[in-house]
Scaffold this motif. Sequence first.
Motif, PDB file in Angstrom:
ATOM      1  N   GLY A  59      46.774  41.180  32.037  1.00 50.84           N
ATOM      2  CA  GLY A  59      47.177  41.066  33.621  1.00 50.84           C
ATOM      3  C   GLY A  59      47.139  41.927  34.590  1.00 50.84           C
ATOM      4  N   ASN A  60      46.894  41.884  36.130  1.00 45.07           N
ATOM      5  CA  ASN A  60      46.494  43.042  36.762  1.00 45.07           C
ATOM      6  C   ASN A  60      45.450  43.353  36.378  1.00 45.07           C
ATOM      7  OD1 ASN A  60      48.920  43.001  38.663  1.00 45.07           O
ATOM      8  ND2 ASN A  60      50.250  43.816  36.796  1.00 45.07           N
ATOM      9  N   GLY A  61      44.470  42.977  35.793  1.00 40.03           N
ATOM     10  CA  GLY A  61      43.391  42.866  35.573  1.00 40.03           C
ATOM     11  C   GLY A  61      42.860  43.375  34.501  1.00 40.03           C
ATOM     12  N   GLY A  62      44.353  43.854  33.826  1.00 40.67           N
ATOM     13  CA  GLY A  62      44.305  45.040  32.147  1.00 40.67           C
ATOM     14  C   GLY A  62      44.432  44.261  30.648  1.00 40.67           C
ATOM     15  N   PHE A  63      45.257  44.912  30.492  1.00 40.27           N
ATOM     16  CA  PHE A  63      45.906  44.240  28.798  1.00 40.27           C
ATOM     17  C   PHE A  63      46.567  45.708  28.694  1.00 40.27           C
ATOM     18  CE2 PHE A  63      41.934  41.542  29.184  1.00 40.27           C
ATOM     19  CZ  PHE A  63      42.234  41.100  28.505  1.00 40.27           C
ATOM     20  N   LEU A 112      36.785  33.443  16.027  1.00 41.22           N
ATOM     21  CA  LEU A 112      36.943  34.151  17.408  1.00 41.22           C
ATOM     22  C   LEU A 112      37.859  33.683  18.118  1.00 41.22           C
ATOM     23  CD1 LEU A 112      35.622  36.639  18.593  1.00 41.22           C
ATOM     24  CD2 LEU A 112      34.198  35.023  18.674  1.00 41.22           C
ATOM     25  N   LEU A 113      38.785  34.429  18.543  1.00 41.72           N
ATOM     26  CA  LEU A 113      39.199  33.351  19.794  1.00 41.72           C
ATOM     27  C   LEU A 113      38.294  34.183  21.109  1.00 41.72           C
ATOM     28  CD1 LEU A 113      43.010  33.533  18.646  1.00 41.72           C
ATOM     29  CD2 LEU A 113      41.695  31.497  18.859  1.00 41.72           C
ATOM     30  N   VAL A 114      38.377  33.487  22.211  1.00 42.58           N
ATOM     31  CA  VAL A 114      37.780  33.551  23.310  1.00 42.58           C
ATOM     32  C   VAL A 114      38.449  33.182  24.306  1.00 42.58           C
ATOM     33  CG1 VAL A 114      35.778  33.772  24.510  1.00 42.58           C
ATOM     34  CG2 VAL A 114      35.396  33.428  22.444  1.00 42.58           C
ATOM     35  N   GLY A 115      38.553  34.490  24.974  1.00 41.33           N
ATOM     36  CA  GLY A 115      40.165  34.177  26.676  1.00 41.33           C
ATOM     37  C   GLY A 115      39.350  34.041  27.661  1.00 41.33           C
ATOM     38  N   THR A 116      38.643  33.723  28.483  1.00 40.56           N
ATOM     39  CA  THR A 116      37.902  32.752  29.519  1.00 40.56           C
ATOM     40  C   THR A 116      38.373  32.926  30.492  1.00 40.56           C
ATOM     41  OG1 THR A 116      37.892  30.788  29.298  1.00 40.56           O
ATOM     42  CG2 THR A 116      35.993  31.487  27.658  1.00 40.56           C
ATOM     43  N   GLY A 117      38.972  33.978  30.838  1.00 41.86           N
ATOM     44  CA  GLY A 117      40.187  34.569  32.597  1.00 41.86           C
ATOM     45  C   GLY A 117      41.009  32.916  32.325  1.00 41.86           C
ATOM     46  N   MET A 146      39.694  30.075  24.921  1.00 42.49           N
ATOM     47  CA  MET A 146      40.908  28.984  26.046  1.00 42.49           C
ATOM     48  C   MET A 146      41.387  30.176  26.636  1.00 42.49           C
ATOM     49  SD  MET A 146      43.642  29.772  23.027  1.00 42.49           S
ATOM     50  CE  MET A 146      42.750  29.031  21.604  1.00 42.49           C
ATOM     51  N   SER A 147      42.067  29.937  27.471  1.00 44.08           N
ATOM     52  CA  SER A 147      42.569  31.199  29.181  1.00 44.08           C
ATOM     53  C   SER A 147      42.931  31.896  27.669  1.00 44.08           C
ATOM     54  CB  SER A 147      43.688  30.656  29.052  1.00 44.08           C
ATOM     55  OG  SER A 147      44.659  30.688  28.731  1.00 44.08           O
ATOM     56  N   THR A 148      43.002  33.108  28.941  1.00 46.06           N
ATOM     57  CA  THR A 148      42.619  34.404  28.189  1.00 46.06           C
ATOM     58  C   THR A 148      44.127  34.368  28.135  1.00 46.06           C
ATOM     59  OG1 THR A 148      41.173  35.829  29.410  1.00 46.06           O
ATOM     60  CG2 THR A 148      43.508  36.874  28.821  1.00 46.06           C
ATOM     61  N   PHE A 157      39.038  39.142  25.082  1.00 44.87           N
ATOM     62  CA  PHE A 157      39.548  38.828  25.965  1.00 44.87           C
ATOM     63  C   PHE A 157      38.932  38.970  27.485  1.00 44.87           C
ATOM     64  CE2 PHE A 157      42.829  40.044  23.021  1.00 44.87           C
ATOM     65  CZ  PHE A 157      43.015  38.238  22.404  1.00 44.87           C
ATOM     66  N   TYR A 158      38.483  38.242  28.460  1.00 40.66           N
ATOM     67  CA  TYR A 158      38.223  38.734  29.439  1.00 40.66           C
ATOM     68  C   TYR A 158      39.366  38.848  30.869  1.00 40.66           C
ATOM     69  CZ  TYR A 158      35.771  38.354  34.001  1.00 40.66           C
ATOM     70  OH  TYR A 158      35.508  37.567  35.573  1.00 40.66           O
ATOM     71  N   ALA A 159      39.336  40.400  31.506  1.00 38.19           N
ATOM     72  CA  ALA A 159      41.132  40.676  31.912  1.00 38.19           C
ATOM     73  C   ALA A 159      40.925  39.228  33.200  1.00 38.19           C
ATOM     74  CB  ALA A 159      40.748  41.645  32.732  1.00 38.19           C
ATOM     75  N   VAL A 160      42.183  39.608  33.552  1.00 43.73           N
ATOM     76  CA  VAL A 160      42.635  38.368  34.742  1.00 43.73           C
ATOM     77  C   VAL A 160      43.417  39.039  35.219  1.00 43.73           C
ATOM     78  CG1 VAL A 160      42.539  36.020  33.643  1.00 43.73           C
ATOM     79  CG2 VAL A 160      44.759  37.249  33.303  1.00 43.73           C
ATOM     80  N   GLU A 161      43.204  38.730  36.601  1.00 45.08           N
ATOM     81  CA  GLU A 161      44.166  39.836  37.743  1.00 45.08           C
ATOM     82  C   GLU A 161      45.732  39.220  37.482  1.00 45.08           C
ATOM     83  OE1 GLU A 161      44.071  41.975  39.334  1.00 45.08           O
ATOM     84  OE2 GLU A 161      42.113  42.229  38.449  1.00 45.08           O
TER      85      GLU A 161
END
Length: 128
Positions: free
Chosen positions: A22-26, A72-77, A101-103, A124-128
């Motif tokens: 969250g907050n744009g990172g990990f 492979l897991l793909v977190g798409t936000g 799936m969602s991130t 993992f795509y970063a989410v805010e």
Amino acid sequence: MSDAIKMKEAHFPGRAPIDAYGNGGFRFADMSHRGSIVCVPSGIYGIEMKAPVPEMADMQHILDEADKIEVLLVGTGENLLRLPQNLRTLLHNKHISADTMSTGAAVRTFNVLLAEDRAVAAIFYAVE
């Protein structure tokens, strides 16, 4: 000797669960990274994803270690988005099962599979 600053690619050498997102990172391994990441057997790398769905250029670390990856897991936000057909075909041909799936869901699933010592990788795509 050059005065230019050389930037190294963000990289954590090893496998580690993701502690927070969250907050744009990990956060992982007592470190934090702002932006998207890819987790492969050799480590965790920062990547510059332009969109929540990875493109071919985002897959390089996965392809480099394809023989060590089964899932492979793909977190798409925040939303579940589908991988493009060309990537699904490429991964299928490399005998890698890909799940989008969602991130948040991808992070949780990654941590479980990592704890089970499975041959898992993730983007993992970063989410805010």
